[in-house]
Design a protein around this motif. Structure first.
Motif, PDB file in Angstrom:
ATOM      1  N   LEU A  70       5.450 -15.198   4.767  1.00  0.00           N
ATOM      2  CA  LEU A  70       6.102 -14.159   5.557  1.00  0.00           C
ATOM      3  C   LEU A  70       6.445 -14.708   6.937  1.00  0.00           C
ATOM      4  CD1 LEU A  70       3.936 -11.000   4.751  1.00  0.00           C
ATOM      5  CD2 LEU A  70       6.038 -11.765   3.644  1.00  0.00           C
ATOM      6  N   ASP A  71       7.488 -14.125   7.571  1.00  0.00           N
ATOM      7  CA  ASP A  71       7.850 -14.601   8.900  1.00  0.00           C
ATOM      8  C   ASP A  71       6.946 -13.982   9.959  1.00  0.00           C
ATOM      9  OD1 ASP A  71       8.764 -12.007   9.443  1.00  0.00           O
ATOM     10  OD2 ASP A  71      10.815 -12.482   8.867  1.00  0.00           O
ATOM     11  N   ASN A  72       7.130 -14.406  11.185  1.00  0.00           N
ATOM     12  CA  ASN A  72       6.235 -13.972  12.264  1.00  0.00           C
ATOM     13  C   ASN A  72       6.294 -12.471  12.493  1.00  0.00           C
ATOM     14  OD1 ASN A  72       7.142 -16.925  12.904  1.00  0.00           O
ATOM     15  ND2 ASN A  72       5.220 -16.654  14.001  1.00  0.00           N
ATOM     16  N   PHE A  73       7.505 -11.908  12.479  1.00  0.00           N
ATOM     17  CA  PHE A  73       7.627 -10.479  12.766  1.00  0.00           C
ATOM     18  C   PHE A  73       6.934  -9.640  11.698  1.00  0.00           C
ATOM     19  CE2 PHE A  73       9.880  -6.440  12.155  1.00  0.00           C
ATOM     20  CZ  PHE A  73       9.626  -5.862  13.380  1.00  0.00           C
ATOM     21  N   GLU A  74       7.133  -9.971  10.429  1.00  0.00           N
ATOM     22  CA  GLU A  74       6.502  -9.199   9.363  1.00  0.00           C
ATOM     23  C   GLU A  74       4.979  -9.284   9.448  1.00  0.00           C
ATOM     24  OE1 GLU A  74       8.266 -11.082   6.031  1.00  0.00           O
ATOM     25  OE2 GLU A  74      10.011  -9.745   5.962  1.00  0.00           O
ATOM     26  N   THR A  75       4.464 -10.489   9.716  1.00  0.00           N
ATOM     27  CA  THR A  75       3.014 -10.659   9.838  1.00  0.00           C
ATOM     28  C   THR A  75       2.481  -9.906  11.050  1.00  0.00           C
ATOM     29  OG1 THR A  75       3.236 -12.857   8.853  1.00  0.00           O
ATOM     30  CG2 THR A  75       1.172 -12.356   9.963  1.00  0.00           C
ATOM     31  N   LEU A  76       3.212  -9.984  12.151  1.00  0.00           N
ATOM     32  CA  LEU A  76       2.791  -9.292  13.368  1.00  0.00           C
ATOM     33  C   LEU A  76       2.824  -7.780  13.174  1.00  0.00           C
ATOM     34  CD1 LEU A  76       1.842 -10.047  16.186  1.00  0.00           C
ATOM     35  CD2 LEU A  76       4.207  -9.951  16.966  1.00  0.00           C
ATOM     36  N   LEU A  77       3.810  -7.289  12.452  1.00  0.00           N
ATOM     37  CA  LEU A  77       3.903  -5.855  12.178  1.00  0.00           C
ATOM     38  C   LEU A  77       2.723  -5.387  11.328  1.00  0.00           C
ATOM     39  CD1 LEU A  77       5.411  -3.172  12.270  1.00  0.00           C
ATOM     40  CD2 LEU A  77       6.790  -3.947  10.331  1.00  0.00           C
ATOM     41  N   ILE A  78       2.376  -6.156  10.311  1.00  0.00           N
ATOM     42  CA  ILE A  78       1.225  -5.804   9.476  1.00  0.00           C
ATOM     43  C   ILE A  78      -0.052  -5.827  10.308  1.00  0.00           C
ATOM     44  CG2 ILE A  78      -0.187  -6.556   7.526  1.00  0.00           C
ATOM     45  CD1 ILE A  78       2.385  -7.563   6.201  1.00  0.00           C
ATOM     46  N   GLY A  79      -0.193  -6.854  11.147  1.00  0.00           N
ATOM     47  CA  GLY A  79      -1.385  -6.951  11.986  1.00  0.00           C
ATOM     48  C   GLY A  79      -1.517  -5.795  12.953  1.00  0.00           C
ATOM     49  N   HIS A  80      -0.424  -5.422  13.622  1.00  0.00           N
ATOM     50  CA  HIS A  80      -0.471  -4.293  14.549  1.00  0.00           C
ATOM     51  C   HIS A  80      -0.747  -2.992  13.809  1.00  0.00           C
ATOM     52  CE1 HIS A  80       1.207  -5.655  18.611  1.00  0.00           C
ATOM     53  NE2 HIS A  80       0.871  -6.745  17.943  1.00  0.00           N
ATOM     54  N   THR A  81      -0.180  -2.837  12.627  1.00  0.00           N
ATOM     55  CA  THR A  81      -0.435  -1.623  11.850  1.00  0.00           C
ATOM     56  C   THR A  81      -1.909  -1.507  11.490  1.00  0.00           C
ATOM     57  OG1 THR A  81       1.810  -1.727  10.907  1.00  0.00           O
ATOM     58  CG2 THR A  81       0.186  -0.360   9.767  1.00  0.00           C
ATOM     59  N   VAL A  82      -2.514  -2.617  11.079  1.00  0.00           N
ATOM     60  CA  VAL A  82      -3.942  -2.609  10.753  1.00  0.00           C
ATOM     61  C   VAL A  82      -4.774  -2.233  11.973  1.00  0.00           C
ATOM     62  CG1 VAL A  82      -5.886  -4.082  10.089  1.00  0.00           C
ATOM     63  CG2 VAL A  82      -3.720  -4.243   8.852  1.00  0.00           C
ATOM     64  N   LEU A  83      -4.421  -2.773  13.132  1.00  0.00           N
ATOM     65  CA  LEU A  83      -5.169  -2.464  14.352  1.00  0.00           C
ATOM     66  C   LEU A  83      -4.995  -1.015  14.782  1.00  0.00           C
ATOM     67  CD1 LEU A  83      -4.537  -5.658  16.534  1.00  0.00           C
ATOM     68  CD2 LEU A  83      -6.533  -5.102  15.151  1.00  0.00           C
ATOM     69  N   MET A  84      -3.886  -0.378  14.404  1.00  0.00           N
ATOM     70  CA  MET A  84      -3.646   0.999  14.801  1.00  0.00           C
ATOM     71  C   MET A  84      -4.253   2.017  13.835  1.00  0.00           C
ATOM     72  SD  MET A  84      -2.144   0.406  17.541  1.00  0.00           S
ATOM     73  CE  MET A  84      -2.760  -1.275  17.617  1.00  0.00           C
ATOM     74  N   LEU A  85      -4.653   1.588  12.641  1.00  0.00           N
ATOM     75  CA  LEU A  85      -5.188   2.525  11.648  1.00  0.00           C
ATOM     76  C   LEU A  85      -6.409   3.308  12.150  1.00  0.00           C
ATOM     77  CD1 LEU A  85      -4.838   0.576   8.282  1.00  0.00           C
ATOM     78  CD2 LEU A  85      -3.603   2.635   8.993  1.00  0.00           C
ATOM     79  N   PRO A  86      -7.350   2.687  12.872  1.00  0.00           N
ATOM     80  CA  PRO A  86      -8.486   3.482  13.356  1.00  0.00           C
ATOM     81  C   PRO A  86      -8.075   4.652  14.240  1.00  0.00           C
ATOM     82  CG  PRO A  86      -8.970   1.144  13.544  1.00  0.00           C
ATOM     83  CD  PRO A  86      -7.524   1.258  13.162  1.00  0.00           C
ATOM     84  N   TYR A  87      -7.035   4.466  15.069  1.00  0.00           N
ATOM     85  CA  TYR A  87      -6.577   5.566  15.916  1.00  0.00           C
ATOM     86  C   TYR A  87      -5.979   6.685  15.060  1.00  0.00           C
ATOM     87  CZ  TYR A  87      -7.035   2.043  19.575  1.00  0.00           C
ATOM     88  OH  TYR A  87      -7.524   1.080  20.412  1.00  0.00           O
ATOM     89  N   ALA A  88      -5.206   6.296  14.053  1.00  0.00           N
ATOM     90  CA  ALA A  88      -4.579   7.309  13.203  1.00  0.00           C
ATOM     91  C   ALA A  88      -5.628   8.105  12.444  1.00  0.00           C
ATOM     92  CB  ALA A  88      -3.610   6.629  12.223  1.00  0.00           C
ATOM     93  N   VAL A  89      -6.634   7.420  11.907  1.00  0.00           N
ATOM     94  CA  VAL A  89      -7.649   8.103  11.105  1.00  0.00           C
ATOM     95  C   VAL A  89      -8.609   8.902  11.979  1.00  0.00           C
ATOM     96  CG1 VAL A  89      -9.589   7.750   9.529  1.00  0.00           C
ATOM     97  CG2 VAL A  89      -7.483   6.425   9.236  1.00  0.00           C
ATOM     98  N   ARG A  90      -9.074   8.311  13.069  1.00  0.00           N
ATOM     99  CA  ARG A  90     -10.120   8.963  13.877  1.00  0.00           C
ATOM    100  C   ARG A  90      -9.572  10.135  14.674  1.00  0.00           C
ATOM    101  NH1 ARG A  90     -14.423  10.788  13.863  1.00  0.00           N
ATOM    102  NH2 ARG A  90     -16.281  10.066  14.938  1.00  0.00           N
ATOM    103  N   VAL A  91      -8.420   9.956  15.296  1.00  0.00           N
ATOM    104  CA  VAL A  91      -7.900  11.020  16.158  1.00  0.00           C
ATOM    105  C   VAL A  91      -7.348  12.175  15.334  1.00  0.00           C
ATOM    106  CG1 VAL A  91      -6.253  11.575  17.982  1.00  0.00           C
ATOM    107  CG2 VAL A  91      -7.424   9.364  17.992  1.00  0.00           C
TER     108      VAL A  91
END
Length: 265
Positions: A127-148
């Protein structure tokens, strides 16, 4: 007025000082009329704000950061909201384990996450950098989505949904007419927190960056390593002002205290 916990109050004041005073130094330096980062500033001028807004690498990186933050926030909410409903309203086994799994990115170092993404996605799946970075940021944001959003759902009365179903509403209609309006403040708050966190992320973005796609914080970090003028301070002040405006609007429209009060329930 008598302070009941003087030690805790003193530590809180010291913490505020440690956090706020350096920010005030940066803001004051952004208005300097001098050529270098110095405190106290040499005169007052807006020249460095104009320079920051006309500096092409900053503007290009700003667009990239906004694009990445918006997409990561949307993806995190699309995954996090159904997971929240399954945890708080569903009958799935191991709810605590599922919730812990989605909250785990909060305790795993971002460099570890970035290295794993680099090895598995960029090297393994090409995968290219943008796709990998997007997946990584999405994973890091999941706790906020679930907890809040979970906190918002915890504050809601389940009897309202049960009453709607008892009156003959289908599960889909109950969701859109009852559950979704109850979740709206939590979704808005989670989206705001996710966007700000993704926009300001440095460790993951720094590890997975490329020449074609660079975020604003990484570009500012690279710039300050090469130049010592106050343009970075001016851009940082603009970002700070925008964040404060967004937070104030969100507090007036949603009310963070109400939402975050449910997190401890």
């Amino acid at each position: 007025m008598k302070v009941r916990r003087p030690v805790a109050s003193a530590l809180a004041v010291a913490g505020y000082i440690v956090m706020i005073v350096p920010i005030m130094f940066v803001v004051a330096t952004a208005f300097t009329g001098g050529e270098t980062l110095r405190f106290p500033p040499e005169g007052v001028s807006l020249r460095w704000f104009e320079a920051a807004l006309s500096y092409e690498p900053f503007i290009g990186a700003l667009v990239s950061s906004l694009q990445l933050a918006v997409l990561a926030t949307v993806l995190a909410l699309l995954v996090g909201v159904p997971v929240t409903l399954a945890i708080y309203r569903g009958r799935i086994p191991g709810k605590g384990l599922v919730e812990g799994l989605f909250l785990s990115p909060l305790i795993v170092p971002e460099l570890v996450v970035g290295l794993a993404l680099y090895q598995q996605l960029m090297i393994g799946l090409k995968l290219d950098n943008f796709e990998t970075l997007l997946i990584g940021h999405t994973v890091l944001m999941l706790p906020y989505a679930v907890r809040v959003t979970g906190a918002s759902l915890a504050l809601a009365d389940p009897a309202l949904e049960e009453a709607a179903r008892g009156l003959g509403a289908s599960p889909l209609r109950t969701f859109f007419t009852i559950t979704l309006p109850l979740l709206r403040p939590g979704i808005f708050s989670a989206g705001l927190l996710s966007f700000v966190t993704s926009f300001n992320n440095v460790p993951l973005s720094l590890l997975l960056q490329s020449r074609d796609f660079r975020t604003l914080p990484v570009t500012m970090l690279d710039y300050v390593q090469q130049s010592y003028d106050p343009m970075v301070a001016a851009m940082a002040t603009l970002i700070l002002a925008a964040t404060i405006v967004i937070a104030v609007i969100a507090e007036r429209t949603v009310g963070f205290a109400k939402i975050f009060g449910g997190i401890n329930r």
